[in-house]
Design a protein around this motif. Structure first.
Motif, short mmCIF file in Angstrom:
data_model
loop_
_atom_site.label_atom_id
_atom_site.label_comp_id
_atom_site.label_asym_id
_atom_site.label_seq_id
_atom_site.Cartn_x
_atom_site.Cartn_y
_atom_site.Cartn_z
N UNK A 122 0.83 -1.21 0.00
CA UNK A 122 0.00 0.00 0.00
C UNK A 122 0.87 1.26 0.00
N UNK A 123 1.96 1.26 0.79
CA UNK A 123 2.88 2.40 0.80
C UNK A 123 3.54 2.57 -0.57
N UNK A 124 3.94 1.44 -1.17
CA UNK A 124 4.59 1.50 -2.49
C UNK A 124 3.63 2.05 -3.54
N UNK A 125 2.37 1.64 -3.48
CA UNK A 125 1.37 2.15 -4.42
C UNK A 125 1.17 3.65 -4.23
N UNK A 126 1.14 4.07 -2.97
CA UNK A 126 0.97 5.49 -2.70
C UNK A 126 2.14 6.30 -3.28
N UNK A 186 4.00 5.33 -5.78
CA UNK A 186 3.90 5.23 -7.24
C UNK A 186 2.95 6.30 -7.79
N UNK A 187 1.83 6.51 -7.12
CA UNK A 187 0.88 7.51 -7.57
C UNK A 187 1.50 8.91 -7.55
N UNK A 188 2.42 9.14 -6.64
CA UNK A 188 3.04 10.47 -6.53
C UNK A 188 4.16 10.68 -7.54
N UNK A 189 4.80 9.60 -8.04
CA UNK A 189 5.93 9.84 -8.93
C UNK A 189 6.53 8.62 -9.58
N UNK A 190 5.80 7.51 -9.67
CA UNK A 190 6.28 6.36 -10.41
C UNK A 190 7.55 5.74 -9.84
N UNK A 191 8.44 5.33 -10.76
CA UNK A 191 9.66 4.62 -10.37
C UNK A 191 10.53 5.47 -9.46
N UNK A 192 10.63 6.77 -9.75
CA UNK A 192 11.49 7.65 -8.95
C UNK A 192 10.98 7.73 -7.52
N UNK A 193 9.67 7.93 -7.37
CA UNK A 193 9.09 8.02 -6.03
C UNK A 193 9.23 6.70 -5.28
#
Length: 426
Positions: free
Chosen positions: A317-321, A323-330
């Motif tokens: 869930x943290x990783x998805x969050x 990802x929504x903010x900035x993809x691979x970089x985030x």
């Protein structure tokens, strides 16, 4: 199609509705010889119309001549011939000697191609393979003294045949395919015997000027596709038939939907003016699992993605969050912690000092690329690209709180949950 030693007969081609008569550059060169030499453009236009409607019958190709029966729009049949001068024996010797010197020329002929550098090298040896201005002579029983609509139609049909097989042109010039290939093989073997044992020098590439020498007769590029407004909808798997053992219809439907969305994104990216400036890195299995989870509804699919990515539900869930903010970089900022190099650390400290007045600056404790505000649930993380990412502590975990910002004060405001912080800054 029958194949004799000195004559080949090509079956009549279907009408050429909605398409050009020549797709290869050598087919277009053949048509250019016709169109440039025609004293009257009207027979050329008539010939194009006749060829497009399928009025040209079977085409017979032999040395020096190509023949077909062409029917007028009223059905009247005419025998039409187009003549092209054969090469002399001396010219063929020069062509064969030239061709065996470069393996690429033989390979191109075997692939039924006639690249510009083959034609140009032949011309440099005194051998003109393609017809030039006035080389295509016409004979027709309609009585015309120059190219008529019937011979023009035959030329247009011949251009389509040359697209398929340039050996038809070489046959008109005086050599059947099998004869030519046998002679090339014999000369190649003789040349190889006379070479020293030392390895051959590496083949030189084709000069760019040669590759684009026939640019004026190359077909235009097709128009780019139109981007649909939304991704396509995959078929539903909700049928009365039971799924096979081990098949999860819901997972398959989800993957099909995700694939359609990704295809739509890739097409939009390909049509963008900035496409190709920077090639995206290929996702790892773990990163791709997060990308899919960002598209997935809650349920068994998310459970499977968590297991497959080596994360528990909360970590995913943290990783998805992120990802929504900035993809691979985030995602990298969330999961990786690194020591900031001296130069980057100096710039980061200067940015932190400049972001607030001295009496307003929060007290920050630094650990590698992370600055935690003492006494608050806010944290700043420095990305490898020099941008600042806001994090907020929720239920004992540092959680992504927004997209990256170029200014640490803006990122800090987002980390504190301040609606005044500009999430699009940077």
């Amino acid at each position: 199609m029958t194949d004799g030693n000195e004559e080949r007969t090509f079956a009549a081609l279907p009408p050429a509705q909605g398409q050009g008569f020549a797709q290869t550059w050598w087919g277009r060169a053949w048509l250019k010889a016709l169109e440039d030499a025609a004293l009257d453009s009207e027979p050329v236009k008539t010939g194009r119309r006749l060829a497009r409607t399928g009025a040209v019958g079977a085409v017979s190709v032999r040395p020096g001549r190509v023949t077909a029966v062409v029917r007028d729009l009223d059905g009247t049949a005419h025998r039409s011939d187009v003549l092209l001068q054969e090469l002399s024996g001396e010219q063929w010797d020069r062509f064969l000697d030239m061709a065996v010197e470069r393996a690429g020329h033989v390979a191109a002929l075997l692939d039924r191609e006639m690249p510009p550098h083959l034609v140009e090298d032949a011309a440099a040896s005194g051998v003109e393979l393609l017809p030039g201005l006035g080389d295509l002579e016409a004979e027709c029983d309609c009585g015309a003294w120059d190219h008529c609509g019937h011979t023009a139609a035959l030329c247009y049909q011949m251009a389509r045949l040359l697209d398929q097989d340039p050996f038809a042109l070489l046959l008109m010039r005086g050599r059947a395919e099998r004869t030519l290939l046998d002679e090339l093989q014999a000369r190649g073997s003789a040349t190889a015997k006379n070479r020293p044992d030392a390895p051959e020098p590496a083949q030189q590439g084709v000069d760019a000027g040669e590759a684009y020498a026939a640019g004026d007769i190359l077909p235009p590029l097709p128009a780019p596709p139109v981007l649909p407004e939304v991704p396509g909808r995959p078929p539903s798997l909700d049928t009365e038939a039971a799924p096979a053992p081990g098949v999860d219809p819901a997972a398959l439907e989800f993957l099909a939907t995700a694939t359609a969305a990704e295809a739509h994104r890739l097409l939009a990216e390909a049509l963008s003016p900035t496409h190709g400036q920077e090639a995206p890195a290929e996702l790892t299995v773990g990163q791709d699992a997060v990308r899919l989870a960002a598209l997935a509804p809650e349920g068994a699919i998310v459970e499977r993605l968590a297991d497959g990515s080596g994360r528990d539900r909360q970590e995913l869930a943290l990783a998805v969050r992120a990802w929504h903010h900035g993809g691979v970089v985030a995602l990298a900022v969330l999961e990786d912690e690194w020591a900031v190099e001296a130069e980057a650390l100096t710039r980061a400290r200067a940015a932190l000092e400049a972001a607030w007045d001295e009496d307003e600056r929060p007290r920050l404790r630094a650990t590698h690329n992370r600055w935690t505000a003492v006494g608050t649930p806010a944290q700043l993380r420095l990305g490898r690209d020099g941008r600042w990412w806001p994090y907020r502590k929720e239920r004992g975990r540092w959680t992504p709180a927004g997209p990256a910002a170029g200014d640490p004060a803006t990122a800090f405001a987002m980390a504190q949950g301040d609606p005044g912080g500009d999430p699009m800054s940077g």
